[in-house]
Design an enzyme around this catalytic site. Structure first.
Site, PDB file in Angstrom:
ATOM      1  N   ARG A  52       1.755   1.573  -5.961  1.00  0.00           N
ATOM      2  CA  ARG A  52       1.888   0.593  -4.863  1.00  0.00           C
ATOM      3  C   ARG A  52       0.560  -0.040  -4.511  1.00  0.00           C
ATOM      4  NH1 ARG A  52       6.385   0.695  -2.093  1.00  0.00           N
ATOM      5  NH2 ARG A  52       5.371  -0.278  -0.341  1.00  0.00           N
ATOM      6  N   CYS A  84       0.876  -1.167   0.000  1.00  0.00           N
ATOM      7  CA  CYS A  84       0.000   0.000   0.000  1.00  0.00           C
ATOM      8  C   CYS A  84       0.917   1.222   0.000  1.00  0.00           C
ATOM      9  CB  CYS A  84      -0.851   0.030   1.260  1.00  0.00           C
ATOM     10  SG  CYS A  84      -1.841  -1.431   1.497  1.00  0.00           S
ATOM     11  N   TRP A 123      -3.714  -1.621  -1.204  1.00  0.00           N
ATOM     12  CA  TRP A 123      -3.643  -2.851  -2.001  1.00  0.00           C
ATOM     13  C   TRP A 123      -4.080  -3.925  -1.034  1.00  0.00           C
ATOM     14  CZ3 TRP A 123      -3.064  -3.839  -7.039  1.00  0.00           C
ATOM     15  CH2 TRP A 123      -2.878  -5.160  -7.416  1.00  0.00           C
ATOM     16  N   ASN A 133       0.724  -0.098   6.136  1.00  0.00           N
ATOM     17  CA  ASN A 133       1.086  -0.907   4.974  1.00  0.00           C
ATOM     18  C   ASN A 133       1.759  -2.154   5.525  1.00  0.00           C
ATOM     19  OD1 ASN A 133       1.963  -2.041   2.604  1.00  0.00           O
ATOM     20  ND2 ASN A 133       3.778  -0.744   2.445  1.00  0.00           N
ATOM     21  N   GLY A 134       1.126  -3.321   5.302  1.00  0.00           N
ATOM     22  CA  GLY A 134       1.728  -4.572   5.792  1.00  0.00           C
ATOM     23  C   GLY A 134       0.646  -5.567   6.186  1.00  0.00           C
ATOM     24  N   LYS A 162      -1.956  -5.646 -19.825  1.00  0.00           N
ATOM     25  CA  LYS A 162      -1.605  -6.314 -18.569  1.00  0.00           C
ATOM     26  C   LYS A 162      -2.684  -7.319 -18.186  1.00  0.00           C
ATOM     27  CE  LYS A 162       0.622  -7.415 -14.964  1.00  0.00           C
ATOM     28  NZ  LYS A 162       1.736  -8.373 -15.184  1.00  0.00           N
ATOM     29  N   LYS A 211       8.427 -15.196 -21.879  1.00  0.00           N
ATOM     30  CA  LYS A 211       9.036 -13.927 -21.451  1.00  0.00           C
ATOM     31  C   LYS A 211       9.800 -13.305 -22.616  1.00  0.00           C
ATOM     32  CE  LYS A 211       7.349 -12.909 -18.425  1.00  0.00           C
ATOM     33  NZ  LYS A 211       6.318 -13.876 -18.275  1.00  0.00           N
ATOM     34  N   HIS A 229      12.149 -35.422 -31.600  1.00  0.00           N
ATOM     35  CA  HIS A 229      10.884 -35.575 -32.341  1.00  0.00           C
ATOM     36  C   HIS A 229      10.603 -34.360 -33.204  1.00  0.00           C
ATOM     37  CE1 HIS A 229      10.132 -39.125 -29.927  1.00  0.00           C
ATOM     38  NE2 HIS A 229      10.585 -38.431 -28.895  1.00  0.00           N
ATOM     39  N   GLU A 231       7.490 -12.156 -25.600  1.00  0.00           N
ATOM     40  CA  GLU A 231       6.508 -11.081 -25.387  1.00  0.00           C
ATOM     41  C   GLU A 231       7.161  -9.722 -25.143  1.00  0.00           C
ATOM     42  OE1 GLU A 231       3.951 -11.061 -21.942  1.00  0.00           O
ATOM     43  OE2 GLU A 231       5.339 -12.298 -20.823  1.00  0.00           O
ATOM     44  N   GLU A 286       7.840 -20.932 -19.829  1.00  0.00           N
ATOM     45  CA  GLU A 286       7.729 -19.571 -19.270  1.00  0.00           C
ATOM     46  C   GLU A 286       8.869 -18.685 -19.753  1.00  0.00           C
ATOM     47  OE1 GLU A 286       5.654 -17.743 -18.024  1.00  0.00           O
ATOM     48  OE2 GLU A 286       6.769 -16.156 -17.022  1.00  0.00           O
TER      49      GLU A 286
END
Ligand code: AGP
Length: 615
Positions: A27, A2, A75, A101-102, A610, A492, A511, A495, A488
């Protein structure tokens, strides 16, 4: 994560706080609030939504005067985003007001105790519990706010960056820090408090960054009084003169959000298992699972649906669940699952994985599964998101906002959650010995430090990136747990650098893909010393004999692959099922550096969003 902002001084606090919150929206931005002391009392406005919504509401409905105030952009981690759960929070008396924040891990037990003493709570947050604990201590011990905060914080377990003031003593703000950032801006007869320097850098570049377990009483006309929370020892503020500009501070000094988020992974993984991985007690605690354990234990199978990187995390989970918990798992692209009239029913559990919690295909797959009676469990990074609200239960990753379009910390925190879930089920099913269970819990706790170590390969990875930045094609190979990591890594690269890349199981080379190998083809091979290592080594030999360029990700100390590969990147040793949390790190860094060297827009790659909220 946050954003917190506070001000005490000679200027109007409102514009400073509102603008400061806007700068901290990276944040967290699901709700926001502000509290101002106007010389008589506290005026407080808070709302679900963005800081702009808070500004509109405040400027319509409350007095904006006062030179003392605190503000918060949230957040959510506990309690869905709504007006009541937004910060700031009052204590029951209305004297104290706090922003935080936490995560306070033991807030439920404290809340129970305070309720017995007559305290009432409006919100579901851990923060409202904390401010009432401070109030209770202040009353019971008959101490000032600073001392009350110190005593109270010695009773909590978790992470915090807090700012709290008392309307009965409006000449000070008390702040404290453990695990979440907190900076104090030091001006001429004024002080600023914030999660980072962006809210006050235009007023002063003098800043004091609190260390963990430090607190400060910020009082007008006085020096900052720094204390150690644990033993009250005096700490001396080290005033730094910041040379960063706004944008650099927002990105934590990193050039791109993606790199910042790659480096946030140790903290993000730690925050994700905080309060869930209880090594001493030999426990994995997950409320959404504990309340639905039978569903998982009696399931015919688990079906995992997701897209993109989240799908790769699901693939890692398939290996983990089947290997450790002996539960059948199928992993499906949500976009395929939703249209292929799948066989799914009440005896099935569907796990939906989504960073944004808004991916249309994943949401549709959930709805289909629910219509057919399956139990649906969500793994999301955004509290209160559509997917989080649609699922029957779930567990949030605590990665904090992921701004870079290329998902990085979401991937490792999703795997963290899914690993904890598999360990819990393996233990419950009795397919895991106490010793093995404890071995995994202890190693899980070591992972953040091992990710830190893996990040140390960054300079070497940058050199390798420079060699291959102009490649047109790239192949990623992995076996077992690291096959999904190969997929993955390829995603990365393609993209954000727009280089065509494919991930394959290493054994699949024969193969078809081996026809692609020549001296123009860089091949990234994940060859950790766990799981079919010798077979991967022979795959490397096959590539070498065809003049392919080999970049190998190996376990530190590996000597054999070093003889064969053109480049070797080492990661720390860990248990085989946990290797994806480490082997993905150099692949994230490789894609990042290649993309930067190719002049690509790393944080917002072309054609991508996103969150894919449409089909
Ligand atoms: C990953 O780097 C991409 N940004 C993309 O594949 C993403 O993982 C996918 O769109 C799923 O998003 P979600 O996790 O928010 O559902």
């Amino acid at each position: 994560m946050c954003g917190i902002v506070g001000y005490i001084g000679h200027r109007d606090a409102y514009p400073i706080i509102i603008k400061g919150l806007q700068r901290l929206e990276y944040r967290g931005y699901d709700s926001a609030g502000i509290a101002l002391y106007d010389g008589n009392g506290i005026n407080l406005t808070k709302t679900k939504g963005k800081v702009e919504d808070l500004r509109n509401l405040s400027e319509k409905g409350m007095s904006l005067s006062g030179t003392l105030g605190i503000g918060h952009t949230r957040w959510a981690t506990h309690g869905v985003p709504n007006d009541v759960n937004s910060h700031p929070h009052y204590s029951n008396s209305g004297d104290l007001v706090i922003i935080h924040n936490g995560i306070i891990e033991n807030y439920e037990s404290i809340k129970k105790e305070l309720t017995k003493r007559g305290y009432t709570f409006e919100s579901d947050t851990d923060t409202e519990v904390l401010v009432n604990l401070i109030e209770e201590v202040k009353k019971k011990e008959n101490v000032k706010l600073g001392k009350a905060v110190q005593i109270a914080l010695n009773q909590v377990v978790g992470a915090y960056a807090i700012a709290v003031f008392d309307r009965q003593k409006p000449d000070e703000i008390v702040v404290a820090k453990l695990g979440s950032p907190l900076a104090i801006g030091v001006g001429e007869n004024e002080f600023f408090i914030a999660s980072d320097a962006t809210p006050f850098i235009e007023f002063t570049n003098k800043s004091v960054y609190l260390e963990d377990e430090e607190m400060a009483i910020v009082r007008l006309g006085k020096e900052i009084k720094l204390r150690k929370i644990k033993d009250d020892a005096i700490a001396y503020p080290m005033i730094q003169e910041l040379q960063l500009n706004l944008e650099e501070i927002e990105k934590g000094g990193y050039e791109h959000f993606m790199l910042k988020e790659i480096y946030e992974q140790p903290r993000a993984i730690k925050d994700t298992f905080r309060g869930r991985l209880l090594v001493e007690q030999g426990l994995v605690k997950m409320a959404g699972v504990d309340q639905n354990l039978e569903k998982f234990l009696n399931a015919n199978r688990i079906i995992i649906v997701a897209c993109g990187t989240s799908w790769h995390a699901g693939l890692v989970a398939e290996y983990i669940f089947e290997d450790l918990a002996r539960i059948p798992v199928e992993v499906e692209y949500a976009s395929e699952f939703r249209y292929r009239n799948p066989v799914i029913g009440e005896k099935d559990v569907l796990i939906a994985i989504s960073q944004s919690g808004e991916t249309a295909d994943t949401l549709a797959a959930i709805k289909l599964a629910k219509e057919r009676g399956a139990f649906v469990f969500g793994v999301c990074n955004v509290v209160g998101s559509s997917i989080a609200r649609e699922t029957d239960a779930g567990a949030y990753t605590h990665a904090g906002p992921e701004i870079g379009v290329a998902s990085t910390k979401a991937f490792t925190t999703q795997i963290t959650i899914l690993t904890l879930l598999a360990l819990k089920l393996a233990k419950q099913k009795g397919v895991f010995s106490e010793t093995r269970f404890h071995e995994f819990l202890s190693e899980m706790e070591n992972i953040p430090a091992k990710v830190e170590k893996a990040l140390e390969s960054n300079p070497l990875v940058e050199i390798i990136a420079d060699v291959y930045k102009n490649s047109n094609n790239c192949l990623y190979l992995g076996r077992g747990y690291n096959f999904p990591v190969a997929l993955e890594g390829a995603l990365k690269l393609k993209e954000i650098s727009y280089i065509h890349a494919e991930g394959y199981p290493a054994a699949e080379m024969k193969h078809g893909p081996i026809a692609l190998i020549d001296e123009q083809m860089p091949v990234i091979v994940i060859a950790t010393n766990k799981g079919h290592y010798e077979k991967v080594v022979s795959n490397i030999q096959e590539i070498k004999s065809r003049k392919g360029k080999i970049i190998a990700v190996v376990t530190e100390g590996d000597e054999q692959v070093k003889e064969l590969a053109d480049h070797v990147i080492e990661v720390p040793e860990t248990l085989e099922p946990l290797t994806p949390l480490l082997t993905t790190i150099p692949l994230q860094l490789l894609s990042y550096h290649i993309a930067v060297m190719r002049g690509c827009d790393v944080d917002q790659p072309r054609n991508l969003a996103k969150s894919v909220t449409v089909e």
